[in-house]
Design a protein around this motif. Structure first.
Motif, PDB file in Angstrom:
ATOM      1  N   UNK A 266      -6.333  61.425 -70.378  1.00 51.06           N
ATOM      2  CA  UNK A 266      -6.738  61.338 -71.787  1.00 51.06           C
ATOM      3  C   UNK A 266      -7.405  59.998 -72.108  1.00 51.06           C
ATOM      4  N   UNK A 267      -8.417  60.054 -72.973  1.00 52.27           N
ATOM      5  CA  UNK A 267      -9.051  58.845 -73.481  1.00 52.27           C
ATOM      6  C   UNK A 267     -10.250  58.367 -72.699  1.00 52.27           C
ATOM      7  N   UNK A 268     -10.523  59.002 -71.531  1.00 51.22           N
ATOM      8  CA  UNK A 268     -11.643  58.535 -70.711  1.00 51.22           C
ATOM      9  C   UNK A 268     -12.970  58.683 -71.461  1.00 51.22           C
ATOM     10  N   UNK A 269     -13.184  59.880 -72.027  1.00 48.40           N
ATOM     11  CA  UNK A 269     -14.456  60.115 -72.702  1.00 48.40           C
ATOM     12  C   UNK A 269     -14.597  59.250 -73.950  1.00 48.40           C
ATOM     13  N   UNK A 270     -13.498  58.979 -74.599  1.00 47.58           N
ATOM     14  CA  UNK A 270     -13.553  58.118 -75.786  1.00 47.58           C
ATOM     15  C   UNK A 270     -14.025  56.716 -75.392  1.00 47.58           C
ATOM     16  N   UNK A 271     -13.537  56.227 -74.229  1.00 47.51           N
ATOM     17  CA  UNK A 271     -13.955  54.902 -73.761  1.00 47.51           C
ATOM     18  C   UNK A 271     -15.454  54.887 -73.435  1.00 47.51           C
TER      19      UNK A 271
ATOM     20  N   UNK B 150     -25.357  49.579 -71.228  1.00 48.41           N
ATOM     21  CA  UNK B 150     -24.268  50.547 -71.245  1.00 48.41           C
ATOM     22  C   UNK B 150     -23.746  50.812 -69.839  1.00 48.41           C
ATOM     23  N   UNK B 151     -24.642  50.902 -68.879  1.00 47.15           N
ATOM     24  CA  UNK B 151     -24.247  51.204 -67.498  1.00 47.15           C
ATOM     25  C   UNK B 151     -23.326  50.124 -66.939  1.00 47.15           C
ATOM     26  N   UNK B 152     -23.670  48.874 -67.183  1.00 49.50           N
ATOM     27  CA  UNK B 152     -22.830  47.770 -66.697  1.00 49.50           C
ATOM     28  C   UNK B 152     -21.427  47.850 -67.285  1.00 49.50           C
ATOM     29  N   UNK B 153     -21.349  48.142 -68.574  1.00 49.00           N
ATOM     30  CA  UNK B 153     -20.042  48.211 -69.230  1.00 49.00           C
ATOM     31  C   UNK B 153     -19.238  49.415 -68.735  1.00 49.00           C
TER      32      UNK B 153
ATOM     33  N   UNK C 275     -19.485  50.902 -65.811  1.00 50.25           N
ATOM     34  CA  UNK C 275     -19.059  50.658 -64.432  1.00 50.25           C
ATOM     35  C   UNK C 275     -17.801  49.799 -64.379  1.00 50.25           C
ATOM     36  N   UNK C 276     -17.571  49.003 -65.417  1.00 55.27           N
ATOM     37  CA  UNK C 276     -16.399  48.136 -65.446  1.00 55.27           C
ATOM     38  C   UNK C 276     -15.129  48.786 -65.988  1.00 55.27           C
ATOM     39  N   UNK C 277     -15.232  50.030 -66.475  1.00 58.05           N
ATOM     40  CA  UNK C 277     -14.046  50.720 -66.999  1.00 58.05           C
ATOM     41  C   UNK C 277     -13.091  51.084 -65.866  1.00 58.05           C
ATOM     42  N   UNK C 278     -11.781  50.923 -66.093  1.00 52.44           N
ATOM     43  CA  UNK C 278     -10.784  51.236 -65.059  1.00 52.44           C
ATOM     44  C   UNK C 278     -10.826  52.694 -64.635  1.00 52.44           C
ATOM     45  N   UNK C 279     -11.193  53.572 -65.550  1.00 50.04           N
ATOM     46  CA  UNK C 279     -11.163  55.003 -65.260  1.00 50.04           C
ATOM     47  C   UNK C 279     -12.376  55.484 -64.473  1.00 50.04           C
TER      48      UNK C 279
ATOM     49  N   UNK D  32     -14.414  55.487 -61.220  1.00 43.89           N
ATOM     50  CA  UNK D  32     -13.939  55.221 -59.868  1.00 43.89           C
ATOM     51  C   UNK D  32     -15.040  54.837 -58.871  1.00 43.89           C
ATOM     52  N   UNK D  33     -16.305  55.014 -59.211  1.00 50.69           N
ATOM     53  CA  UNK D  33     -17.392  54.612 -58.320  1.00 50.69           C
ATOM     54  C   UNK D  33     -18.610  54.284 -59.174  1.00 50.69           C
ATOM     55  N   UNK D  34     -19.595  53.589 -58.595  1.00 51.61           N
ATOM     56  CA  UNK D  34     -20.764  53.228 -59.400  1.00 51.61           C
ATOM     57  C   UNK D  34     -21.414  54.461 -60.016  1.00 51.61           C
ATOM     58  N   UNK D  35     -21.743  54.412 -61.310  1.00 50.06           N
ATOM     59  CA  UNK D  35     -22.370  55.560 -61.964  1.00 50.06           C
ATOM     60  C   UNK D  35     -23.714  55.901 -61.334  1.00 50.06           C
ATOM     61  N   UNK D  36     -24.051  57.185 -61.345  1.00 50.89           N
ATOM     62  CA  UNK D  36     -25.378  57.631 -60.877  1.00 50.89           C
ATOM     63  C   UNK D  36     -26.264  57.829 -62.106  1.00 50.89           C
ATOM     64  N   UNK D  37     -27.425  57.149 -62.077  1.00 49.59           N
ATOM     65  CA  UNK D  37     -28.361  57.211 -63.208  1.00 49.59           C
ATOM     66  C   UNK D  37     -29.702  57.734 -62.713  1.00 49.59           C
ATOM     67  N   UNK D  38     -30.227  58.767 -63.373  1.00 53.34           N
ATOM     68  CA  UNK D  38     -31.545  59.291 -63.031  1.00 53.34           C
ATOM     69  C   UNK D  38     -32.338  59.468 -64.330  1.00 53.34           C
ATOM     70  N   UNK D  39     -33.539  58.960 -64.343  1.00 56.39           N
ATOM     71  CA  UNK D  39     -34.374  59.089 -65.535  1.00 56.39           C
ATOM     72  C   UNK D  39     -34.893  60.526 -65.654  1.00 56.39           C
ATOM     73  N   UNK D  40     -35.083  60.973 -66.880  1.00 54.50           N
ATOM     74  CA  UNK D  40     -35.511  62.349 -67.142  1.00 54.50           C
ATOM     75  C   UNK D  40     -36.977  62.345 -67.554  1.00 54.50           C
ATOM     76  N   UNK D  41     -37.765  63.228 -66.953  1.00 48.53           N
ATOM     77  CA  UNK D  41     -39.164  63.383 -67.343  1.00 48.53           C
ATOM     78  C   UNK D  41     -40.124  62.889 -66.286  1.00 48.53           C
TER      79      UNK D  41
END
Length: 433
Positions: free
Chosen positions: A363-368, A411-414, A416-420, A422-431
């Motif tokens: 619980x609370x992961x998406x809120x963070x 936003x990505x840096x922040x 990635x620092x959340x405890x919940x 577990x690995x570096x986020x994957x980011x892909x641009x759209x378009x």
């Protein structure tokens, strides 16, 4: 050089796949080439390191030079074809030597042009000799001729495309077979679709070299490789490709150069392209180049971007122009008429983003996560999550509304620092623009 009774004598520096392919095209299509060139085009000299290697072509009767710079000085050579490769060393020395000797050069060397194109163009202009490079971008696709000649009446707004067949092949197989990157890369190497050292391809550098050339032509300014943002495909996973399909996208490595009122942005990176778009349908080892002009609209060219036949075809097309005396300024205009639009930083890019997180299901992961996005000024368009695994790792996919790259990176840096997370986020641009 346009004497119809005198053959155009060609020296080929480099007898690898493209060099040997060029000899084959000139010999096999000699009659049709002579008709189109107005005179015969013949190979009189070659240069390569190993005289004993079988290259599938006969070299008897040709002047053989161990040193390609000596080939440039050969009195039996009217024009030098450089297909050695590499941005420095023998390739660069040979091209400079030929230009200083007053001999036209045709090259397939995108790295050389991307890194030294402005210098070589100035040198060629000073010595009054042409420099042809149709083969340097997208193999057999006439992308250079289309931009420099066919679309010359237009202000080019953007030029983009799939510029590396190795990456396109890998991403296509990953999508069709649901396999991961490392496994498909190994197969591509075994089949000869990828080099033993594939770094230039999969890191996006090869595509970036080609985009730097296309951008210089499109916008009429000196080539500037340092202005590019470059990302490759190493971090694309089968999971991301599956989510892309669910969202109605295909992942492609794209090169995109665009002119705005503020300057020029040039970038190479993976992109989520809507399945309905034409470029999303370009699969396997094929390349595609899309140009947008202010009068012509969008023009798309597609074909094989590498290999002996397609690349040699482009080399010979330049030789035919030289034989006919058709000369066009290297970057589409004389040096003193070239512009100097400012390069826009990647942080100024605006667009939508795909973000995949591997999070601990609690619980609370998406809120963070949404709080971080809110604080960065990024709004969400949609979210995907399949199944529950309390306490375990699960993927969550977020699709944003249009935002700035700067806000997204914050936003990505922040996140990635959340405890919940577990690995570096994957980011892909759209378009695709």
């Amino acid at each position: 050089m346009s004497d119809p009774h005198k053959p155009l004598r060609v020296g080929i520096a480099g007898l690898g796949t493209v060099g040997a392919g060029t000899v084959t095209v000139l010999r096999q299509n000699a009659a049709i080439i002579a008709a189109r060139a107005g005179r015969p085009i013949t190979v009189t000299a070659v240069s390569a390191r190993d005289r004993t290697r079988d290259r599938g072509i006969a070299t008897e009767g040709l002047n053989w030079h161990d040193d390609p710079v000596a080939l440039a000085a050969d009195p039996d050579v009217d024009v030098v074809v450089e297909v050695i490769g590499g941005s420095e060393g023998p390739a660069a020395e040979t091209v400079r030597a030929a230009i200083r000797a007053g001999k036209p050069v045709v090259t397939a060397n995108k790295a050389l042009l991307a890194l030294h194109g402005a210098e070589l163009a100035a040198l060629a202009e000073t010595h009054g000799v042409p420099l042809g490079f149709e083969a340097a971008v997208a193999g057999g696709i006439p992308a250079i001729k289309a931009l420099r000649e066919g679309l010359a009446a237009n202000e080019i707004i953007s030029v983009s495309g799939i510029l590396n067949g190795t990456c396109n092949y890998i991403l296509t197989v990953m999508r069709e077979q649901g396999r991961d990157f490392a496994e498909v890369l190994a197969d591509a190497q075994a089949f000869g679709y990828a080099e033993a050292d594939p770094a230039f391809d999969i890191n996006g550098v090869d595509a970036a070299h080609k985009l730097a050339i296309l951008g210089a032509l499109a916008f009429g300014q000196p080539v500037d490789f340092s202005a590019l943002h470059v990302e490759g495909i190493r971090r694309i996973t089968a999971l991301d490709i599956a989510f892309a399909r669910e969202l109605g996208f295909r992942i492609k490595l794209l090169g995109i150069a665009r002119r705005t009122a503020d300057g020029v942005s040039m970038r190479v990176h993976p992109a989520m392209v809507p399945e309905a778009e034409e470029i999303a349908q370009v699969d396997g080892v094929f390349n595609a180049v899309v140009a947008e002009g202010n009068f012509v609209g969008r023009v798309m060219l597609m074909g094989r971007g590498a290999g002996a036949g397609p690349t040699a075809s482009a080399v010979v097309a330049d030789l035919i122009d030289l034989a006919r005396g058709r000369l066009t300024p290297i970057w589409g205009a004389e040096g003193d008429a070239l512009g100097q639009l400012p390069a826009l930083p990647m942080s100024a890019h605006q667009g939508a983003y795909y973000l995949r997180l591997m999070v601990r299901d609690r619980p609370g992961v998406m809120a963070d996560v949404t709080a971080v996005l809110r604080d960065a000024g990024v709004s969400l368009q949609s979210m995907l999550q399949h199944g529950r695994a309390p306490g375990e790792s699960v993927p969550i996919v977020l699709v944003t509304h249009e935002t700035t790259e700067g806000a997204m990176m914050q936003a990505l840096d922040a996140i990635a620092g959340l405890d919940s997370v577990l690995e570096p986020p994957a980011l892909i641009r759209i378009g695709a623009a």
